[in-house]
Design a protein around this motif. Structure first.
Motif, PDB file in Angstrom:
ATOM      1  N   GLY A  39      35.761  42.337  52.416  1.00 54.02           N
ATOM      2  CA  GLY A  39      37.083  41.470  52.169  1.00 54.02           C
ATOM      3  C   GLY A  39      36.989  40.614  51.070  1.00 54.02           C
ATOM      4  O   GLY A  39      37.764  40.589  50.221  1.00 54.02           O
ATOM      5  N   ILE A  40      35.689  39.705  51.246  1.00 56.10           N
ATOM      6  CA  ILE A  40      35.824  38.672  50.286  1.00 56.10           C
ATOM      7  C   ILE A  40      35.554  39.149  48.948  1.00 56.10           C
ATOM      8  O   ILE A  40      36.120  38.886  47.946  1.00 56.10           O
ATOM      9  N   ALA A  41      34.387  40.467  49.015  1.00 62.49           N
ATOM     10  CA  ALA A  41      34.132  40.732  47.736  1.00 62.49           C
ATOM     11  C   ALA A  41      35.281  41.488  46.958  1.00 62.49           C
ATOM     12  O   ALA A  41      35.432  41.424  45.546  1.00 62.49           O
ATOM     13  N   ARG A  95      39.473  41.156  42.224  1.00 65.26           N
ATOM     14  CA  ARG A  95      40.673  41.327  41.730  1.00 65.26           C
ATOM     15  C   ARG A  95      41.218  40.097  40.909  1.00 65.26           C
ATOM     16  O   ARG A  95      42.262  39.939  40.090  1.00 65.26           O
ATOM     17  N   PHE A  96      40.286  39.220  40.879  1.00 69.63           N
ATOM     18  CA  PHE A  96      40.599  37.608  40.196  1.00 69.63           C
ATOM     19  C   PHE A  96      40.183  37.806  38.717  1.00 69.63           C
ATOM     20  O   PHE A  96      39.192  38.637  38.445  1.00 69.63           O
ATOM     21  N   ARG A 114      38.318  37.801  35.433  1.00 73.43           N
ATOM     22  CA  ARG A 114      36.868  37.789  35.252  1.00 73.43           C
ATOM     23  C   ARG A 114      36.328  36.355  34.611  1.00 73.43           C
ATOM     24  O   ARG A 114      35.581  35.423  34.900  1.00 73.43           O
ATOM     25  N   ASP A 115      37.329  36.008  33.507  1.00 73.04           N
ATOM     26  CA  ASP A 115      36.836  34.749  32.731  1.00 73.04           C
ATOM     27  C   ASP A 115      36.994  33.554  33.477  1.00 73.04           C
ATOM     28  O   ASP A 115      36.207  32.525  33.453  1.00 73.04           O
ATOM     29  N   ALA A 116      37.994  33.620  34.351  1.00 73.16           N
ATOM     30  CA  ALA A 116      38.160  32.436  35.353  1.00 73.16           C
ATOM     31  C   ALA A 116      37.046  32.206  36.260  1.00 73.16           C
ATOM     32  O   ALA A 116      36.508  31.232  36.776  1.00 73.16           O
ATOM     33  N   LEU A 117      36.505  33.516  37.026  1.00 73.84           N
ATOM     34  CA  LEU A 117      35.533  33.500  37.864  1.00 73.84           C
ATOM     35  C   LEU A 117      34.226  32.950  36.999  1.00 73.84           C
ATOM     36  O   LEU A 117      33.467  31.963  37.741  1.00 73.84           O
ATOM     37  N   ILE A 118      34.005  33.516  35.842  1.00 77.34           N
ATOM     38  CA  ILE A 118      32.697  33.060  35.176  1.00 77.34           C
ATOM     39  C   ILE A 118      32.640  31.546  34.825  1.00 77.34           C
ATOM     40  O   ILE A 118      31.690  30.773  35.273  1.00 77.34           O
ATOM     41  N   ALA A 119      33.657  31.080  34.560  1.00 80.58           N
ATOM     42  CA  ALA A 119      33.914  29.545  34.061  1.00 80.58           C
ATOM     43  C   ALA A 119      33.796  28.698  35.464  1.00 80.58           C
ATOM     44  O   ALA A 119      33.173  27.917  35.484  1.00 80.58           O
TER      45      ALA A 119
END
Length: 177
Positions: free
Chosen positions: A97-99, A104-105, A107-112
């Motif tokens: 569930g976490i994964a 769904r978020f 990608r650029d925000a996750l990477i930053a």
């Protein structure tokens, strides 16, 4: 990368892998964490000291490393070694569930966000190499050979009491200079 431990009570080879993961989740009923290296005669290598100190804080990292004790999932969670202890029956679904949520978020925000957190919290490659060099130096010593031999005679790395209660077995070994 999330990690979860559910089925086996101890998997020694996953210690440093676990510490290198972004998030860690463990079975409340089955997971046991520990850093047995000092009990054998060497400090942890491969960045374990670096990661543990950052995750647990100085005092708790010293407790985990210097005592070579076993920690159940609830204590590991309280210490910050894992993100969360989850009932075994719910663990796989919880981690999935976490994964799924994170996937769904944007990608650029996750990477930053991950890059910023990593810059603050991760050891440098030089720090990890220094730990590895010290481990390699000490692991070749006679004391380590003696203690490891005694552990193997007691059933180390085979399914049984020594493996399931390694922290206790290490504490019971004879002192070596």
């Amino acid at each position: 990368m999330p990690w979860s431990a559910s089925r086996s009570r101890r998997t020694i080879t996953l210690r440093q892998f676990l510490l290198a993961c972004d998030m860690r989740f463990a079975s409340r009923e089955n997971a046991i964490l520990g850093q047995p290296e000092v009990g054998i005669g060497t400090p942890p290598g491969a960045g374990a000291i670096q990661h543990l100190t950052r995750l647990l804080g100085r005092g708790r990292a010293l407790e985990a490393v210097l005592t070579s004790s076993d920690f159940d999932a609830d204590l590991a969670e309280r210490y910050g070694w894992i993100n969360r202890a989850v009932p075994d029956a719910e663990l796989d679904e919880f981690v999935a569930g976490i994964a799924a949520r994170v996937s769904r978020f944007p990608r650029d925000a996750l990477i930053a966000a991950k890059s910023a957190i990593n810059a603050i919290s991760l050891p440098t490659p030089a720090e990890v190499r220094a730990d590895a060099a010290l481990f390699q130096q000490l692991v070749r010593g006679e004391g380590v050979r003696q203690r490891t031999s005694e552990l193997f005679q007691q059933g180390f790395q085979t399914r049984g009491a020594t493996e399931l209660d390694l922290g206790q077995a290490l504490g019971d070994l004879k002192a070596v200079d």
